[in-house]
Design an enzyme around this catalytic site. Structure first.
Site, PDB file in Angstrom:
ATOM      1  N   ASP A 231     -85.872  59.666 -32.391  1.00  0.00           N
ATOM      2  CA  ASP A 231     -86.313  58.287 -32.655  1.00  0.00           C
ATOM      3  C   ASP A 231     -85.424  57.290 -31.925  1.00  0.00           C
ATOM      4  O   ASP A 231     -84.302  57.615 -31.507  1.00  0.00           O
ATOM      5  CB  ASP A 231     -86.312  58.011 -34.168  1.00  0.00           C
ATOM      6  CG  ASP A 231     -84.947  58.239 -34.810  1.00  0.00           C
ATOM      7  OD1 ASP A 231     -84.283  59.228 -34.459  1.00  0.00           O
ATOM      8  OD2 ASP A 231     -84.519  57.408 -35.637  1.00  0.00           O
TER       9      ASP A 231
ATOM     10  N   GLU B 295     -83.025  59.397 -37.310  1.00  0.00           N
ATOM     11  CA  GLU B 295     -81.592  59.105 -37.332  1.00  0.00           C
ATOM     12  C   GLU B 295     -81.330  57.608 -37.463  1.00  0.00           C
ATOM     13  O   GLU B 295     -80.426  57.179 -38.175  1.00  0.00           O
ATOM     14  CB  GLU B 295     -80.933  59.646 -36.054  1.00  0.00           C
ATOM     15  CG  GLU B 295     -79.409  59.564 -36.037  1.00  0.00           C
ATOM     16  CD  GLU B 295     -78.862  58.243 -35.509  1.00  0.00           C
ATOM     17  OE1 GLU B 295     -77.648  58.023 -35.609  1.00  0.00           O
ATOM     18  OE2 GLU B 295     -79.649  57.407 -35.008  1.00  0.00           O
TER      19      GLU B 295
END
Ligand SMILES: CC/C=C\C/C=C\C/C=C\C/C=C\C/C=C\C/C=C\CCC(=O)N[C@@H](Cc1ccccc1)C(=O)O
Ligand SMILES: [Zn+2]
Ligand SMILES: [Zn+2]
Length: 475
Positions: free
Chosen positions: A107, A171
């Site tokens: 991400d 994350e």
């Protein structure tokens, strides 16, 4: 991991980068595609959530084919975890050795095109740089790991020590559904790790004031975090009859007090002092003398460091005002003013101490603190002595691949998925295989995030890739 950063793989990196966002997500499509030539241990449940157009599916399938050996290897077990995160287990020949683990995240933080030289999701190239959100954080490491393995399998690679690869998908918002689920999965199998490698510091070229040459820092711990919402409420009203103090005014004053009264400079009270002492010879005179004698010059050095945002981040718990919301119309007194403050906690302090100090500084009961994300203390320091396998392997690999001699342990100033792995190993190391200059620091989560095609100083990529192979992968 640094294999994909080398000159020899620049073409591959460039090609794969554009599809990088899609590469691992592409594995989701394995269930809906008939891929007889790809042997994947599919363990996911339920249908993929992502709806894709036909051309996107084609593109993803092409991206998946970028790693055919990885997905075909009889040594590799692959599974999907937490719906979008990915776990690979590469089987080694010697089961008496504890496995290690490489983690990265898929991400990214958001980006709008304003201010970028090239669109943030284009992956376009300009003057030797590939631009794009995620190019430094953290696609380079995702692709580096996958491409590195693909390269090794092509050469008939059979590791002695087993290892895991974990690619998280959340994350940037704390890793609750990605890294945490991967850890749960491994815990149910009683997995323990020799060491874990995650994103972190880089090779810093001119970033640390007064240094003579590039220096690599390996994060051996990371700062803690508190994210607080501060809210001031009271009934709304007509702007023609304002209260003596508005919600906006009360909250602004509280925030200003926080900014004007930073947490104390704690330089030397945590592991950061040892880092500067170890690097003393790398500084120009007279800083070299000062760094070698922090017992005497510590206070002066700490004042020098706190002048820059990166140095300040090293010496104290930082206070960042990140969000402010209030008001709905120009003639309505707002009912609520709300702000978010993000603290990064120095290793010599704790969540409780910072909360106490924050309350004392604000000293206003109308300002109500709350939080929707868990706070955590600074992490324990991972071992980094001369016979520690993980640290020394990484250190020697950095020497070989980047031709950078000074490598020192540091306190990482951000937070990453690795903090969830504390029950699996005490040896967590944080390093990102790129060279960063001062002017690049604002590219992290900022505009014009980009990665150089010449990130390796090495003149002989193959030689150093082989050194990496024998150190990291073949151990
Ligand atoms: C004198 C100077 C000495 C040393 C140099 C110090 C710092 C500068 C050097 C390098 C900078 C390196 C990296 C760039 C800066 C920050 C990156 C920080 C974190 C990366 C990962 C990340 O973005 N994490 C997020 C998301 C998160 C939030 C909460 C919990 C987990 C993850 C974050 O930290 O906000
Ligand atoms: Zn990151
Ligand atoms: Zn990030």
């Amino acid at each position: 991991m640094a294999i994909s950063m080398g000159k020899g793989s620049v073409g591959v990196l460039t090609g794969v980068f554009i599809a990088s966002l899609a590469v691992v997500v592409a594995v989701l499509l394995l269930r809906t595609y008939n891929l007889p030539e790809l042997k994947v241990a599919w363990k996911g449940k339920g249908a993929p959530r992502i709806e894709l157009e036909e051309d996107e599916r084609e593109q993803l399938y092409e991206a998946l084919k970028a790693f055919p050996r990885l997905f075909n290897s009889s040594l590799v077990e692959y599974e999907l975890v937490g719906e979008y995160s990915h776990l690979f287990n590469v089987q080694g020949s010697d089961n008496s050795l504890l496995p290690y683990m490489l983690i990265a995240h898929l991400d990214v933080v958001p980006a709008t095109p304003e201010g970028w030289d090239l669109p943030p999701f284009s992956g376009e190239e300009k003057e030797g740089y590939i631009y794009g959100r995620g190019s430094l954080d953290d696609k380079n490491r995702v692709i580096g790991i996958l491409q590195g393995l693909e390269f090794l399998f092509k050469r008939g690679y059979k590791p002695r020590r087993s290892f895991y690869i974990g690619l998280g998908h959340d994350e940037e918002i704390g890793g609750r559904h990605g890294a945490k689920e991967i850890v749960k999965t491994l815990e149910t199998r009683n997995v323990k790790l020799e060491f874990l490698l995650d994103e972190g510091f880089e090779v810093l070229d001119g970033v640390i004031y007064g240094t003579k040459r590039p220096i690599a820092l390996i994060g051996v711990t990371e700062k803690g975090t508190i994210t607080l919402n501060l809210t001031v409420h009271s009934p709304p009203g007509h702007s023609s009859m304002p209260p003596r103090e508005s919600r906006i005014g009360i909250l602004s004053a509280a925030l200003s007090r926080l900014e004007q009264n930073p947490m104390p400079n704690r330089f030397g009270k945590g592991p950061e002092g040892a880092m500067f002492e170890q690097l003393a010879d790398e500084f120009y005179f007279p800083l070299n003398i000062m760094m070698a004698n922090l017992w005497l010059f510590g206070p002066l050095v700490s004042r020098i460091l706190q002048r820059t945002p990166s140095g300040n981040a090293i010496v104290r718990t930082t206070t960042a005002l990140t969000i402010f919301n209030a008001g709905i119309k120009s003639n309505v007194i707002p009912q609520t003013a709300r702000a978010t403050v993000n603290f990064r906690i120095h290793p010599a302090e704790t969540v409780n101490e910072v909360m106490k100090a924050m309350n004392t500084t604000i000293m206003d009961s109308r300002v109500i603190p709350s939080s929707d994300v868990p706070a955590f203390d600074p992490l324990p320091v991972s071992p980094h002595d001369d016979d520690n396998l993980g640290y020394q392997t990484l250190k020697r690999t950095i020497n070989d691949v980047f031709l950078v001699e000074p490598v020192a342990p540091g306190v990482f100033i951000g937070n990453t998925d690795s903090r969830h792995y504390g029950n699996l190993t005490a040896s967590i190391y944080k390093f990102k295989p790129v060279v960063v200059k001062s002017e690049d620091l604002n590219r992290f989560h900022g505009i014009n995030e980009r990665i150089s095609k010449e990130v390796c100083y090495s003149q002989d990529f193959n030689k150093h890739a082989t050194a990496l192979q024998s150190r990291i992968f073949s151990d």
